[in-house]
Design an enzyme around this catalytic site. Structure first.
Site, PDB file in Angstrom:
ATOM      1  N   LYS A   7      -3.973  -8.566  -6.261  1.00  0.00           N
ATOM      2  CA  LYS A   7      -5.318  -8.949  -5.824  1.00  0.00           C
ATOM      3  C   LYS A   7      -6.346  -7.885  -6.199  1.00  0.00           C
ATOM      4  O   LYS A   7      -6.024  -6.702  -6.308  1.00  0.00           O
ATOM      5  CB  LYS A   7      -5.341  -9.213  -4.318  1.00  0.00           C
ATOM      6  CG  LYS A   7      -5.452  -7.981  -3.454  1.00  0.00           C
ATOM      7  CD  LYS A   7      -5.825  -8.380  -2.028  1.00  0.00           C
ATOM      8  CE  LYS A   7      -6.246  -7.161  -1.232  1.00  0.00           C
ATOM      9  NZ  LYS A   7      -7.579  -6.672  -1.564  1.00  0.00           N
ATOM     10  N   LYS A  64     -10.666  -2.824  -3.519  1.00  0.00           N
ATOM     11  CA  LYS A  64     -11.637  -1.755  -3.709  1.00  0.00           C
ATOM     12  C   LYS A  64     -10.983  -0.384  -3.781  1.00  0.00           C
ATOM     13  O   LYS A  64     -11.578   0.562  -4.258  1.00  0.00           O
ATOM     14  CB  LYS A  64     -12.757  -1.805  -2.669  1.00  0.00           C
ATOM     15  CG  LYS A  64     -12.386  -1.495  -1.251  1.00  0.00           C
ATOM     16  CD  LYS A  64     -13.636  -1.577  -0.383  1.00  0.00           C
ATOM     17  CE  LYS A  64     -13.556  -2.705   0.613  1.00  0.00           C
ATOM     18  NZ  LYS A  64     -12.554  -2.486   1.657  1.00  0.00           N
ATOM     19  N   LYS A  95       0.808  -1.220   0.000  1.00  0.00           N
ATOM     20  CA  LYS A  95       0.000   0.000   0.000  1.00  0.00           C
ATOM     21  C   LYS A  95       0.841   1.270   0.000  1.00  0.00           C
ATOM     22  O   LYS A  95       0.394   2.299  -0.498  1.00  0.00           O
ATOM     23  CB  LYS A  95      -0.974   0.007   1.178  1.00  0.00           C
ATOM     24  CG  LYS A  95      -2.099  -0.990   0.989  1.00  0.00           C
ATOM     25  CD  LYS A  95      -3.314  -0.612   1.790  1.00  0.00           C
ATOM     26  CE  LYS A  95      -4.500  -1.454   1.359  1.00  0.00           C
ATOM     27  NZ  LYS A  95      -5.718  -1.114   2.055  1.00  0.00           N
TER      28      LYS A  95
END
Ligand code: ATP
Ligand code: MG
Length: 329
Positions: free
Chosen positions: A196, A199, A113
């Site tokens: 992956k 959202k 992230k």
């Protein structure tokens, strides 16, 4: 004998997608009969990335509506919002003081992230996220934590922190186990099968949202990347097709190998058309229920308030014993 407890959460960082459904939500629903279940909206986690206040408010209602739309029954499962129960933030801080920099640096989600951003500019919340997640779990003393494969490392850290606390201050926490499905625990992005489905992905072509319209779903599947070659086969060398075959199979409660067999000799186009149909059939009723609930935010709020009351009773009990053992009370 009393039921074992299961607990999990989903971030309110956007609309939920097929990966959330197959890796998490669908399993949450399965567990609600056999376990005493607690499911929360991880709104405090979602703010580790910038959120627009109005969108966050909407996402909170939408994620709650999605839980229920997918089949969770607020009578049986305790559905609540993380920020409604102050003990999460409090135990989160306490566990942060027991976590080392080295442990947090090893977390692959943090690496993913924070990406290529310089350390100087990466938020501290993103770094300490796993300590808060440990608190989310340990407050409720669950035996199992149903999650997708990406969360396994965080649940393992939670176990380490629980053991560390128990060793230092006396038996306090149940040591929880991650519950990860053999299939569906890692649905990949439609635009990039090496990452992956997420959202908070940059492109909406990464995911199928649970509230996408039939036209949007058809378009996203048409645009989904495929591998070189033309054959439909289940192979690690063909990650894009493997991912699509897995989605198809799971939505029909079948094995990917069996579905592959069915499309032997057919082309990508035929397969994609069939896949679109399967997705529409599975998500149609879910979408309708979600839409109905998002039209009634007052009802959703009532459910969440009721859940928060039940959750709080449990969480404050655990927090009180933590503070007592540590000398804070
Ligand atoms: P974000 O990008 O904001 O982190 P997310 O899509 O990763 O969102 P989370 O709220 O972090 O969603 O995760 C909710 C649950 O869904 C977790 O149990 C997680 O493991 C699971 N999950 C998330 N993405 C996938 C996926 N691609 N396949 C299977 N399970 C997934
Ligand atoms: Mg995530």
């Amino acid at each position: 004998m009393s039921k074992q407890r299961a607990l999990s959460g989903i971030q309110t960082s956007g609309t939920l997608h097929l990966g959330n459904y197959l890796g998490a939500l669908r399993r949450f629903v399965e567990l609600q009969d056999t376990y005493d279940t607690y499911y929360f909206l991880a709104d405090l986690h979602s703010i580790t990335a910038p959120q627009d206040p109005e969108s966050l408010r909407l996402n909170i209602t939408n994620v709650a509506a999605t839980y229920i739309g997918c089949g969770l029954d607020p009578q049986r499962a305790t559905l609540f919002r993380q920020s409604d129960v102050a003990a999460h933030a409090e135990l989160g801080w306490i566990l942060t003081t027991l976590t080392t920099m080295g442990e947090l640096r090893r977390m692959t989600q943090f690496k993913d992230k924070s990406g290529t951003a310089k350390e100087e500019s990466v938020g501290v919340g993103l770094f300490t996220y796993p300590s808060l997640m440990a608190a989310d779990i340990l407050l409720y003393q669950p035996e199992v934590v149903p999650v997708g494969a990406d969360q396994k490392q965080h649940v393992e850290l939670t176990r380490d922190l629980a053991e560390r606390f128990n060793n230092r201050f006396g038996e306090t926490f149940v040591i929880p186990k991650p519950l990860i499905a053999e299939e569906g625990a890692r649905i990949m992005g439609l635009d990039d099968p090496t990452k992956k489905m997420s959202k908070s992905a940059a492109s909406e072509y990464n995911y199928i949202s649970l509230i996408d319209s039939p036209d949007e779903i058809a378009k996203k599947i048409r645009k989904a990347v495929t591998d070189s070659g033309e054959k439909i086969e289940l192979s690690d060398d063909k990650p894009a097709i493997k991912n699509l075959l897995t989605i198809y199979a799971l939505l029909q409660d079948r094995m990917p190998a069996e579905v592959t067999e069915e499309f032997l000799g057919k082309g990508y186009g035929d397969f994609k058309n069939a896949l679109t149909e399967v997705i529409l059939e599975a998500l149609g009723p879910i979408r309708d229920r979600i839409m109905e609930l998002t039209d009634d935010p007052a009802e959703v709020n009532r459910i969440l308030r009721d859940g928060a009351e039940r959750a709080e009773a449990q969480a404050t009990k655990t927090l009180a014993s933590v503070k007592q053992r540590m000398g804070l009370a």
